[in-house]
Design a protein around this motif. Structure first.
Motif, PDB file in Angstrom:
ATOM      1  N   ASN A  40       0.782  -1.104  -0.060  1.00  0.00           N
ATOM      2  CA  ASN A  40      -0.032   0.082   0.120  1.00  0.00           C
ATOM      3  C   ASN A  40       0.859   1.412  -0.042  1.00  0.00           C
ATOM      4  OD1 ASN A  40       0.793   0.442   2.750  1.00  0.00           O
ATOM      5  ND2 ASN A  40      -1.066  -0.071   3.560  1.00  0.00           N
ATOM      6  N   ARG A  41       0.225   2.271   0.185  1.00  0.00           N
ATOM      7  CA  ARG A  41       1.022   3.477  -0.121  1.00  0.00           C
ATOM      8  C   ARG A  41       1.966   3.779   1.235  1.00  0.00           C
ATOM      9  NH1 ARG A  41      -3.506   8.375   0.084  1.00  0.00           N
ATOM     10  NH2 ARG A  41      -4.839   6.496   0.212  1.00  0.00           N
ATOM     11  N   TYR A  42       1.700   3.218   2.204  1.00  0.00           N
ATOM     12  CA  TYR A  42       2.729   2.981   3.479  1.00  0.00           C
ATOM     13  C   TYR A  42       3.767   2.103   3.464  1.00  0.00           C
ATOM     14  CZ  TYR A  42      -1.361   5.994   4.773  1.00  0.00           C
ATOM     15  OH  TYR A  42      -2.537   6.827   4.581  1.00  0.00           O
ATOM     16  N   GLY A  43       3.830   1.484   2.394  1.00  0.00           N
ATOM     17  CA  GLY A  43       4.894   0.271   2.392  1.00  0.00           C
ATOM     18  C   GLY A  43       4.466  -0.940   2.960  1.00  0.00           C
ATOM     19  N   LEU A  44       3.285  -1.243   3.633  1.00  0.00           N
ATOM     20  CA  LEU A  44       2.699  -2.150   4.185  1.00  0.00           C
ATOM     21  C   LEU A  44       2.348  -3.245   3.157  1.00  0.00           C
ATOM     22  CD1 LEU A  44       1.624  -3.545   6.687  1.00  0.00           C
ATOM     23  CD2 LEU A  44      -0.419  -2.930   6.271  1.00  0.00           C
ATOM     24  N   VAL A  45       3.013  -4.439   3.128  1.00  0.00           N
ATOM     25  CA  VAL A  45       2.618  -5.464   2.525  1.00  0.00           C
ATOM     26  C   VAL A  45       1.253  -6.073   2.751  1.00  0.00           C
ATOM     27  CG1 VAL A  45       3.108  -7.827   1.588  1.00  0.00           C
ATOM     28  CG2 VAL A  45       4.778  -6.376   2.439  1.00  0.00           C
ATOM     29  N   VAL A  46       0.418  -5.919   1.678  1.00  0.00           N
ATOM     30  CA  VAL A  46      -1.076  -6.093   1.885  1.00  0.00           C
ATOM     31  C   VAL A  46      -1.440  -7.554   0.997  1.00  0.00           C
ATOM     32  CG1 VAL A  46      -1.744  -3.742   2.157  1.00  0.00           C
ATOM     33  CG2 VAL A  46      -1.621  -4.672  -0.151  1.00  0.00           C
ATOM     34  N   PHE A  47      -0.583  -7.876   0.299  1.00  0.00           N
ATOM     35  CA  PHE A  47      -0.781  -9.114  -0.263  1.00  0.00           C
ATOM     36  C   PHE A  47       0.526  -9.893  -0.842  1.00  0.00           C
ATOM     37  CE2 PHE A  47      -1.201 -11.483  -4.602  1.00  0.00           C
ATOM     38  CZ  PHE A  47      -1.742 -12.470  -4.105  1.00  0.00           C
ATOM     39  N   GLU A  48       0.613 -11.329  -0.592  1.00  0.00           N
ATOM     40  CA  GLU A  48       1.892 -11.993  -1.151  1.00  0.00           C
ATOM     41  C   GLU A  48       1.322 -13.147  -1.759  1.00  0.00           C
ATOM     42  OE1 GLU A  48       5.504 -12.243   1.169  1.00  0.00           O
ATOM     43  OE2 GLU A  48       4.177 -11.988   2.808  1.00  0.00           O
ATOM     44  N   GLY A  49       1.321 -13.272  -3.014  1.00  0.00           N
ATOM     45  CA  GLY A  49       1.210 -14.223  -3.859  1.00  0.00           C
ATOM     46  C   GLY A  49       1.779 -15.338  -3.775  1.00  0.00           C
ATOM     47  N   SER A  50       1.080 -16.456  -3.883  1.00  0.00           N
ATOM     48  CA  SER A  50       1.728 -18.091  -3.711  1.00  0.00           C
ATOM     49  C   SER A  50       0.765 -19.043  -4.737  1.00  0.00           C
ATOM     50  CB  SER A  50       1.602 -18.672  -2.615  1.00  0.00           C
ATOM     51  OG  SER A  50       0.249 -18.747  -2.059  1.00  0.00           O
ATOM     52  N   THR A  60      -8.198  -7.364  -0.794  1.00  0.00           N
ATOM     53  CA  THR A  60      -8.418  -7.324   0.895  1.00  0.00           C
ATOM     54  C   THR A  60      -6.881  -7.676   1.613  1.00  0.00           C
ATOM     55  OG1 THR A  60      -8.984  -9.598   1.035  1.00  0.00           O
ATOM     56  CG2 THR A  60     -10.902  -8.111   0.784  1.00  0.00           C
ATOM     57  N   TYR A  61      -7.152  -7.103   2.613  1.00  0.00           N
ATOM     58  CA  TYR A  61      -5.870  -7.271   3.444  1.00  0.00           C
ATOM     59  C   TYR A  61      -6.404  -7.918   4.868  1.00  0.00           C
ATOM     60  CZ  TYR A  61      -2.004  -6.368   6.750  1.00  0.00           C
ATOM     61  OH  TYR A  61      -0.828  -6.548   7.451  1.00  0.00           O
ATOM     62  N   LYS A  62      -6.183  -9.071   5.375  1.00  0.00           N
ATOM     63  CA  LYS A  62      -6.658  -9.484   6.553  1.00  0.00           C
ATOM     64  C   LYS A  62      -8.053  -9.474   6.572  1.00  0.00           C
ATOM     65  CE  LYS A  62      -2.751  -8.470   9.624  1.00  0.00           C
ATOM     66  NZ  LYS A  62      -2.107  -8.057  10.887  1.00  0.00           N
ATOM     67  N   ASN A  63      -8.662  -9.819   5.312  1.00  0.00           N
ATOM     68  CA  ASN A  63     -10.021  -9.938   5.010  1.00  0.00           C
ATOM     69  C   ASN A  63     -10.927  -8.754   5.089  1.00  0.00           C
ATOM     70  OD1 ASN A  63      -9.979 -13.116   4.783  1.00  0.00           O
ATOM     71  ND2 ASN A  63     -10.062 -13.397   6.699  1.00  0.00           N
ATOM     72  N   LYS A  64     -10.095  -7.622   5.068  1.00  0.00           N
ATOM     73  CA  LYS A  64     -10.854  -6.177   5.049  1.00  0.00           C
ATOM     74  C   LYS A  64     -10.549  -5.552   3.739  1.00  0.00           C
ATOM     75  CE  LYS A  64     -10.570  -5.611  10.019  1.00  0.00           C
ATOM     76  NZ  LYS A  64     -10.186  -4.824  11.152  1.00  0.00           N
ATOM     77  N   PRO A  65     -11.578  -5.316   3.188  1.00  0.00           N
ATOM     78  CA  PRO A  65     -11.547  -4.514   1.991  1.00  0.00           C
ATOM     79  C   PRO A  65     -10.637  -3.085   2.087  1.00  0.00           C
ATOM     80  CG  PRO A  65     -13.824  -4.767   2.276  1.00  0.00           C
ATOM     81  CD  PRO A  65     -13.001  -5.269   3.595  1.00  0.00           C
ATOM     82  N   GLN A  66      -9.632  -3.040   1.022  1.00  0.00           N
ATOM     83  CA  GLN A  66      -8.705  -1.941   1.011  1.00  0.00           C
ATOM     84  C   GLN A  66      -9.332  -0.798   0.391  1.00  0.00           C
ATOM     85  OE1 GLN A  66      -5.632  -2.334   2.747  1.00  0.00           O
ATOM     86  NE2 GLN A  66      -6.961  -3.556   3.630  1.00  0.00           N
ATOM     87  N   GLN A  67      -8.775   0.369   0.366  1.00  0.00           N
ATOM     88  CA  GLN A  67      -9.222   1.356  -0.173  1.00  0.00           C
ATOM     89  C   GLN A  67      -8.918   1.715  -1.468  1.00  0.00           C
ATOM     90  OE1 GLN A  67      -7.339   4.789   1.609  1.00  0.00           O
ATOM     91  NE2 GLN A  67      -8.377   4.593   3.585  1.00  0.00           N
ATOM     92  N   ALA A  68      -9.957   2.222  -2.113  1.00  0.00           N
ATOM     93  CA  ALA A  68      -9.484   2.474  -3.631  1.00  0.00           C
ATOM     94  C   ALA A  68      -8.583   2.994  -3.783  1.00  0.00           C
ATOM     95  CB  ALA A  68     -10.635   3.205  -4.501  1.00  0.00           C
ATOM     96  N   GLY A  69      -7.405   3.172  -4.891  1.00  0.00           N
ATOM     97  CA  GLY A  69      -6.316   3.737  -5.137  1.00  0.00           C
ATOM     98  C   GLY A  69      -5.133   3.027  -5.751  1.00  0.00           C
ATOM     99  N   ALA A  70      -3.814   3.346  -5.767  1.00  0.00           N
ATOM    100  CA  ALA A  70      -2.858   2.776  -6.441  1.00  0.00           C
ATOM    101  C   ALA A  70      -2.157   1.995  -5.450  1.00  0.00           C
ATOM    102  CB  ALA A  70      -1.894   3.604  -7.110  1.00  0.00           C
ATOM    103  N   TYR A  71      -1.667   0.803  -5.866  1.00  0.00           N
ATOM    104  CA  TYR A  71      -0.852  -0.034  -5.009  1.00  0.00           C
ATOM    105  C   TYR A  71       0.430  -0.452  -5.851  1.00  0.00           C
ATOM    106  CZ  TYR A  71      -4.787  -0.333  -1.573  1.00  0.00           C
ATOM    107  OH  TYR A  71      -5.868   0.081  -1.009  1.00  0.00           O
ATOM    108  N   VAL A  72       1.363  -0.481  -5.200  1.00  0.00           N
ATOM    109  CA  VAL A  72       2.733  -0.988  -5.990  1.00  0.00           C
ATOM    110  C   VAL A  72       2.996  -2.278  -5.768  1.00  0.00           C
ATOM    111  CG1 VAL A  72       5.169  -0.551  -5.844  1.00  0.00           C
ATOM    112  CG2 VAL A  72       3.861   1.246  -5.193  1.00  0.00           C
TER     113      VAL A  72
END
Length: 94
Positions: A40-50, A60-72
């Motif tokens: 996310n914009r704060y550098g927090l890992v919100v998804f790791e693929g496997s 989502t992150y921890k089963n909570k919908p994330q805000q609309a916007g750009a993710y790196v």
């Protein structure tokens, strides 16, 4: 092992829409070692693929919908011959 060719990485998705409900890079399981990380914009890992989650993010992150916007994202593919890094942004639309 498949030789790395053109990898299509979607630039946006809409979990609440009709189409493109998840962010998924097709055929990643066909390559050797794959790493997919979304920040996310704060550098927090919100998804790791496997392979277990088919490298698919549902916005989502921890089963909570994330805000609309750009993710790196960082996608790293090692086909046994070379390592390729793909970096960019994916837009989450709500």
């Amino acid at each position: 092992i498949k030789v790395i060719e053109n990898v299509f990485i979607p630039s946006a998705f809409n979990p609440s829409g009709i189409n493109n409900k998840v962010w998924r890079i097709k055929d990643l399981a066909d390559y050797g070692t794959v790493k997919v990380v979304v920040y996310n914009r704060y550098g927090l890992v919100v998804f790791e693929g496997s392979a277990a989650n088919n490298y698919t993010w549902d916005g989502t992150y921890k089963n909570k919908p994330q805000q609309a916007g750009a993710y790196v994202y960082l996608v790293q593919i090692n086909d046994g011959r070379r390592v390729r890094d793909y970096k960019g942004t994916v837009t989450l639309i709500r």
